[in-house]
Design a protein around this motif. Structure first.
Motif, short mmCIF file in Angstrom:
data_model
loop_
_atom_site.label_atom_id
_atom_site.label_comp_id
_atom_site.label_asym_id
_atom_site.label_seq_id
_atom_site.Cartn_x
_atom_site.Cartn_y
_atom_site.Cartn_z
N ALA A 352 1.04 -1.38 0.20
CA ALA A 352 -0.39 0.09 -0.43
C ALA A 352 1.05 1.56 0.07
O ALA A 352 0.56 2.12 -0.81
CB ALA A 352 -0.42 -0.29 1.59
N ASP A 356 1.51 3.94 -3.22
CA ASP A 356 1.30 5.03 -3.39
C ASP A 356 2.19 6.08 -3.38
O ASP A 356 1.62 6.70 -3.96
CB ASP A 356 0.22 5.30 -1.86
CG ASP A 356 -0.40 6.67 -1.82
OD1 ASP A 356 -1.42 6.46 -2.79
OD2 ASP A 356 -0.25 7.44 -0.83
N ARG A 359 2.46 6.99 -6.84
CA ARG A 359 2.00 7.85 -7.22
C ARG A 359 1.66 8.93 -6.55
O ARG A 359 1.35 9.86 -8.50
CB ARG A 359 0.78 6.96 -7.39
CG ARG A 359 -0.75 7.44 -7.48
CD ARG A 359 -1.79 6.73 -6.50
NE ARG A 359 -2.25 7.78 -5.66
CZ ARG A 359 -2.01 9.05 -4.93
NH1 ARG A 359 -2.64 9.80 -4.88
NH2 ARG A 359 -2.37 9.50 -3.29
N ARG A 360 2.37 9.18 -6.11
CA ARG A 360 2.30 10.27 -5.81
C ARG A 360 3.56 11.26 -5.88
O ARG A 360 3.74 12.60 -6.67
CB ARG A 360 2.88 10.75 -4.29
CG ARG A 360 1.00 10.16 -3.41
CD ARG A 360 1.26 10.60 -1.86
NE ARG A 360 2.25 10.45 -1.34
CZ ARG A 360 2.51 9.66 0.07
NH1 ARG A 360 2.30 9.04 0.02
NH2 ARG A 360 4.33 9.80 0.71
N ASP A 367 -3.83 10.83 -1.20
CA ASP A 367 -5.31 10.24 -1.21
C ASP A 367 -6.64 10.16 -0.59
O ASP A 367 -6.49 9.12 0.33
CB ASP A 367 -5.47 8.71 -2.25
CG ASP A 367 -7.12 7.89 -2.20
OD1 ASP A 367 -8.14 8.94 -2.36
OD2 ASP A 367 -6.94 6.88 -3.55
N ARG A 370 -9.90 6.48 1.05
CA ARG A 370 -9.32 4.90 1.44
C ARG A 370 -7.94 4.99 2.35
O ARG A 370 -7.64 6.81 2.72
CB ARG A 370 -8.18 4.73 0.63
CG ARG A 370 -7.49 5.34 -0.50
CD ARG A 370 -7.04 3.64 -1.89
NE ARG A 370 -5.58 5.16 -2.10
CZ ARG A 370 -5.08 4.32 -3.03
NH1 ARG A 370 -4.88 3.05 -3.34
NH2 ARG A 370 -4.00 5.21 -3.61
N PRO A 373 -2.12 5.53 3.67
CA PRO A 373 -0.55 4.48 3.93
C PRO A 373 0.11 5.52 5.63
O PRO A 373 0.71 6.16 5.45
CB PRO A 373 -0.03 4.59 2.51
CG PRO A 373 -0.71 6.30 2.05
CD PRO A 373 -1.73 5.91 2.40
#
Ligand SMILES: Cc1cc2nc3c(=O)[nH]c(=O)nc-3n(C[C@H](O)[C@H](O)[C@H](O)COP(=O)(O)OP(=O)(O)OC[C@H]3O[C@@H](n4cnc5c(N)ncnc54)[C@H](O)[C@@H]3O)c2cc1C
Length: 455
Positions: A352, A356, A359-360, A367, A370, A373
């Motif tokens: 996770a 993430d 992604r960042r 995000d 959800r 992390p």
């Protein structure tokens, strides 16, 4: 009992010595040679062998409990015990500063003196099976009979693949790394540290880490998105050093007045997380006569330096089950249940978190749809003092990642205000690409695509 172990890395050596100490007849088979008397120990079987390692407190504690001779040898070789101030827990043992080579030489040379443990050079081609259970190994084409086979073959071991179900969680995480080892010159002080073991800086689109080892050795690690192909060229010394000069904290660490490189730049590769339980391919909870341990069960990216700790915690649990009288033939089944509760959460946490981060790095925002992390929960402690005291169990690995759940809402509230963690000083990733290209031009390097191998 006759026990055959695939692999004489940290898992194979630790479990092998502990089982031999309990009176069993143990052979550990490894395709690599042991350490040479002098010079570099080549370890092609362990891709990360010469890369940066940090050792958590669990490692020293496990050795103290089960194999004090190896701990003594490690300390003699220079391993430096350190302590941390952990939020809410006070001062705790934090682990040891050491290179992996130093650590594993201590284990291996001590293993050579353990009665009942034999280390055999060879390739485990596969296992011997009879009546649905494993009854030994095939080593370089010859049978080695055993009552229990321990698969300690690491993250890239393949020798029990025909029997064991594949990993259920994880895969490449989208990060790759490259590192280089240095040594502080005589009398020089270390550079900046986030804690007594490491310095970590999150920059715009990538991450840098410094792991401090024993006797002034340290490693600089650059972690980048796998899909940023231009940054593969960080494997060239000119490019690596140029980036070190451009990131202020790294410039301090690698200033030639302070430190000299002692290795080439060591290209890593795409990093991965993986959890692989003990279930057999034919759907049974385990294959009788076989148990897997170490990275062969739980592989995590090195960002938090957890792999050897999770390996040794597993082995302590396996030993506890055997000591309690569990039938060795099916010990994998209760061991699997324990791993699902205690190891899988660390892999899931990395899956996770690492995903993430990537992604960042690509420009994604926090995000809030959800669970946050774990790294973002930790970062929010800078804004809400109520978070810090709850993070000690996670940071020290004395509690699983769910110990952060109670403060996740506090962190979420921080991010809902619009606050975001800042970047450490240094160039953005786009600028790093330019620095790399300019350094290669100046050095006359004709860069070529590097091979990718997931670790
Ligand atoms: C880049 C990187 C950095 C890391 N940094 C850290 C860190 O800072 N801290 C930390 O705690 N962990 C770290 N880790 C994780 C750590 O390296 C592993 O957790 C550790 O190596 C696991 O030990 P193991 O004995 O299970 O496997 P390994 O160390 O991989 O040993 C497996 C052994 O099995 C042998 N083998 C495999 N197949 C066969 C076969 N068929 N026949 C014979 N021999 C075989 C191999 O030769 C090898 O010696 C890092 C990992 C990576 C990739």
């Amino acid at each position: 009992m006759r026990i055959a172990i695939i692999g004489a890395g940290p898992a194979g050596l630790f479990v092998g010595s502990a089982l031999a100490g309990r009176g069993h007849d143990v052979v550990a088979v490894d395709r690599d040679t042991g350490p040479p008397g002098e010079g570099r120990w080549r370890r092609p079987g362990v891709m990360q062998f010469h890369h940066a390692h940090a050792f958590r407190a669990q490692v020293g504690r496990a050795l103290q409990q089960e194999w004090p001779g190896a701990l003594a040898a490690w300390l003699d070789a220079g391993a430096e015990p350190i302590t941390f101030d952990v939020p809410g827990m006070g001062t705790v043992q934090a682990g040891h500063r050491s290179r992996r080579d130093t650590f594993e030489r201590a284990l291996r040379t001590t293993a050579d003196t353990v009665d009942g443990l034999r280390i055999r050079r060879g390739h485990a081609d596969g296992v011997l099976s009879s009546d649905g259970r494993v009854c030994g190994l095939v080593v370089d084409g010859s049978p080695v009979e055993a009552d229990l086979v321990v698969d300690a073959s690491g993250r890239s071991g393949r020798s029990v693949d025909t029997l064991r179900a594949p990993a259920t969680v994880g895969g490449p995480c989208g990060m790759a790394y490259v590192d280089r080892e240095y040594r502080l010159v005589d009398g020089a002080e270390p550079g900046p540290l986030t804690n007594p073991l490491a310095w970590q800086a999150d920059l715009d689109g990538y991450q840098v880490l410094v792991f401090l080892h024993e006797r002034g050795y340290f490693s600089v690690v650059l972690v980048r998105p796998t899909d940023d192909a231009a940054l593969k060229d960080l494997r060239y010394a000119a490019a690596f050093e140029a980036v070190c000069r451009a990131v202020p904290g790294l410039a301090t660490w690698t200033d030639p007045e302070r430190a000299v490189p002692v290795t080439d730049v060591l290209p890593g590769g795409p990093l991965r997380n993986a959890y692989r339980g003990q279930r057999s391919r034919d759907g049974r909870p385990c294959t009788p006569g076989l148990v897997s341990v170490g990275d062969a069960v739980a592989t995590t990216t090195p960002i938090f330096g957890r792999g050897v700790a999770t390996t040794f915690l597993q082995i302590l649990q396996l030993l506890a089950l055997l000591d309690a009288g569990t039938d060795p033939a099916v010990v994998a089944e209760p061991f699997d249940a324990w791993c699902e509760e205690n190891m899988l959460p660390w892999v899931a946490d990395h899956v996770a978190m690492d995903g993430d981060v990537v992604r960042r790095w690509a420009g994604g925002d926090v995000d809030l749809t959800r669970r946050l992390p774990s790294d973002l929960i930790l970062a929010a402690a800078a804004r809400d003092p109520g978070i810090g005291p709850a993070t000690g169990g996670y940071l020290s690995m004395l509690q699983t990642p769910s110990s952060l759940d109670p403060v996740e809402p506090l962190a979420r509230a921080v991010y809902e205000t619009g606050w975001r963690p800042g970047f450490a000083p240094g160039p953005r990733r786009e600028e790093v690409r330019e620095i790399v290209a300019a350094a290669l031009r100046a050095d006359g390097v004709d860069a070529t695509p590097a091979p990718a191998r997931s670790t």
